[in-house]
Design an enzyme around this catalytic site. Structure first.
Site, PDB file in Angstrom:
ATOM      1  N   LYS A 119       6.088   1.203   9.395  1.00 29.36           N
ATOM      2  CA  LYS A 119       5.088   1.277   8.349  1.00 29.36           C
ATOM      3  C   LYS A 119       3.767   1.738   8.965  1.00 29.36           C
ATOM      4  CE  LYS A 119       4.622  -1.899   5.270  1.00 29.36           C
ATOM      5  NZ  LYS A 119       4.326  -0.787   4.342  1.00 29.36           N
ATOM      6  N   GLY A 120       2.796   2.016   8.078  1.00 24.36           N
ATOM      7  CA  GLY A 120       1.479   2.389   8.578  1.00 24.36           C
ATOM      8  C   GLY A 120       1.094   3.819   8.264  1.00 24.36           C
ATOM      9  N   GLY A 121       1.933   4.497   7.437  1.00 20.16           N
ATOM     10  CA  GLY A 121       1.576   5.854   7.025  1.00 20.16           C
ATOM     11  C   GLY A 121       0.231   5.896   6.315  1.00 20.16           C
TER      12      GLY A 121
ATOM     13  N   LYS B 123      13.642   8.074   3.383  1.00 25.75           N
ATOM     14  CA  LYS B 123      13.107   7.148   4.401  1.00 25.75           C
ATOM     15  C   LYS B 123      14.205   6.445   5.208  1.00 25.75           C
ATOM     16  CE  LYS B 123       8.830   7.652   2.716  1.00 25.75           C
ATOM     17  NZ  LYS B 123       8.069   6.600   2.118  1.00 25.75           N
TER      18      LYS B 123
ATOM     19  N   THR C 197       0.849  -1.194   0.000  1.00 23.55           N
ATOM     20  CA  THR C 197       0.000   0.000   0.000  1.00 23.55           C
ATOM     21  C   THR C 197       0.883   1.242   0.000  1.00 23.55           C
ATOM     22  OG1 THR C 197      -1.666  -1.220   1.220  1.00 23.55           O
ATOM     23  CG2 THR C 197      -1.804   1.179   1.350  1.00 23.55           C
TER      24      THR C 197
ATOM     25  N   ALA D 292       7.606   1.867   2.886  1.00 24.47           N
ATOM     26  CA  ALA D 292       7.870   2.024   4.316  1.00 24.47           C
ATOM     27  C   ALA D 292       7.994   3.513   4.620  1.00 24.47           C
ATOM     28  CB  ALA D 292       9.150   1.299   4.716  1.00 24.47           C
TER      29      ALA D 292
ATOM     30  N   GLU E 112      -0.629  -5.433   5.964  1.00 24.12           N
ATOM     31  CA  GLU E 112       0.711  -5.457   5.360  1.00 24.12           C
ATOM     32  C   GLU E 112       1.619  -6.420   6.122  1.00 24.12           C
ATOM     33  OE1 GLU E 112       1.163  -0.989   3.491  1.00 24.12           O
ATOM     34  OE2 GLU E 112       1.533  -1.242   5.613  1.00 24.12           O
TER      35      GLU E 112
ATOM     36  N   SER F 126       2.025   5.275  -2.038  1.00 27.17           N
ATOM     37  CA  SER F 126       2.259   5.894  -3.338  1.00 27.17           C
ATOM     38  C   SER F 126       3.413   5.251  -4.092  1.00 27.17           C
ATOM     39  CB  SER F 126       2.518   7.399  -3.160  1.00 27.17           C
ATOM     40  OG  SER F 126       3.567   7.606  -2.243  1.00 27.17           O
TER      41      SER F 126
HETATM   42  C1  5RP Z   1       0.895   2.130   4.336  1.00 29.49           C
HETATM   43  C2  5RP Z   1       2.378   2.047   4.390  1.00 29.49           C
HETATM   44  C3  5RP Z   1       3.105   2.631   3.231  1.00 29.49           C
HETATM   45  O1  5RP Z   1       3.781   1.583   2.589  1.00 29.49           O
HETATM   46  C4  5RP Z   1       4.054   3.670   3.736  1.00 29.49           C
HETATM   47  O2  5RP Z   1       3.314   4.683   4.401  1.00 29.49           O
HETATM   48  C5  5RP Z   1       4.863   4.300   2.591  1.00 29.49           C
HETATM   49  O3  5RP Z   1       4.014   4.987   1.731  1.00 29.49           O
HETATM   50  P1  5RP Z   1       4.551   5.855   0.511  1.00 29.49           P
HETATM   51  O4  5RP Z   1       5.157   4.901  -0.461  1.00 29.49           O
HETATM   52  O5  5RP Z   1       3.326   6.549  -0.010  1.00 29.49           O
HETATM   53  O6  5RP Z   1       5.565   6.834   1.039  1.00 29.49           O
HETATM   54  O7  5RP Z   1       2.977   1.545   5.299  1.00 29.49           O
HETATM   55  O8  5RP Z   1       0.334   1.687   5.520  1.00 29.49           O
END
Ligand code: 5RP
Length: 232
Positions: free
Chosen positions: A99-101, A126, A29, A88, A108, A31
């Site tokens: 994770k969990g943004g 990151k 999950t 991540a 996940e 972007s």
């Molecule tokens: C979702 C997540 C995403 O993988 C994480 O937040 C990174 O997201 P992005 O690729 O948009 O920066 O853990 O729960």
């Protein structure tokens, strides 16, 4: 294209290139993974890749997979996930993650943790020396337990915020119907210990610490307008 988007795109492309025909793929999950899903779909459409099944980690992943023509399956139907691709919010030098943004860390962790190989796709922002230094730790909590879990996390030294919706009044509701507490700690010295301690608080479903789960980290970088990807 803006440099962060370019990094995400190229790292997503590199991860998608690792998917092989006849395999089951965990679809993460966020972007960055969204680009990987798009490129897996492109490879299927061109015929370069065949007979793929995806296990989505969220409604977002499921919607994107359908848009890009990736057939989906469930953990009831397959007993092996050959490769998972997921983003991540923080990655430490031992490949431990926050994770969990996107509030999807519970599913996940199930999917990424079952995979024979789990590739993390991130842009260079990151990478951290210690988890917790730039990002608050997401904790998924049953709604009726938000108050006691907030007290318990505060007693552990965390600064706790209930995650609020964007273009939706009130709190974020996860794909499981729960709420998310974002907990800012100073650097997390013992990710494995903290993962267990938080998950032992009654009412917590899952937290965003992923310890010892990732097998490879692909990092997107941009220098002088040109994107590159390196594998850690
Ligand atoms: C979702 C997540 C995403 O993988 C994480 O937040 C990174 O997201 P992005 O690729 O948009 O920066 O853990 O729960």
């Amino acid at each position: 294209m803006d440099p962060v988007k370019l990094m995400k795109q190229e790292v997503g492309r590199a991860a998608a290139a690792q998917v092989q025909s006849g395999t089951v793929v965990g679809l993460g999950t966020g972007s960055t993974t969204a680009f990987a899903i798009q490129f897996i779909g492109d490879r299927l459409k061109s015929g370069e890749l065949q007979d793929i099944k995806g296990v989505p980690t969220s409604f977002q992943a499921s919607v994107l997979a359908k848009q890009h023509g990736i057939p989906l399956t469930t953990l009831d139907e397959v007993d092996t996930i050959h490769l998972a691709i997921d983003g991540a919010d923080e990655v430490d030098p031992q490949f431990n993650l926050i994770k969990g943004g996107g509030a999807a860390h519970t599913r996940e962790k199930i999917v990424d943790g079952l995979a024979e190989k789990f590739i993390v796709v991130v842009d260079s922002s990151k990478l951290v020396d210690k988890l917790g230094t730039t990002f608050a730790l997401p904790v998924e909590v049953l709604p009726m337990a938000v108050a006691p879990v907030t007290r318990a996390l505060t007693a552990m030294g965390g600064t706790v915020e209930l995650r609020m919706g964007v273009k939706k009044d009130g709190p974020v509701i996860t794909d499981q119907g729960n709420m998310v507490l974002d907990v800012k700690f100073a650097a997390i010295e013992d990710p494995a210990g903290m993962e267990q301690t938080i998950n032992n608080i009654p009412g917590v479903l899952e937290n965003g610490l992923f310890v010892g789960v990732a097998t490879e980290v692909l990092v997107g970088e941009v220098k002088d307008g040109a994107a590159s990807v390196r594998s850690l």
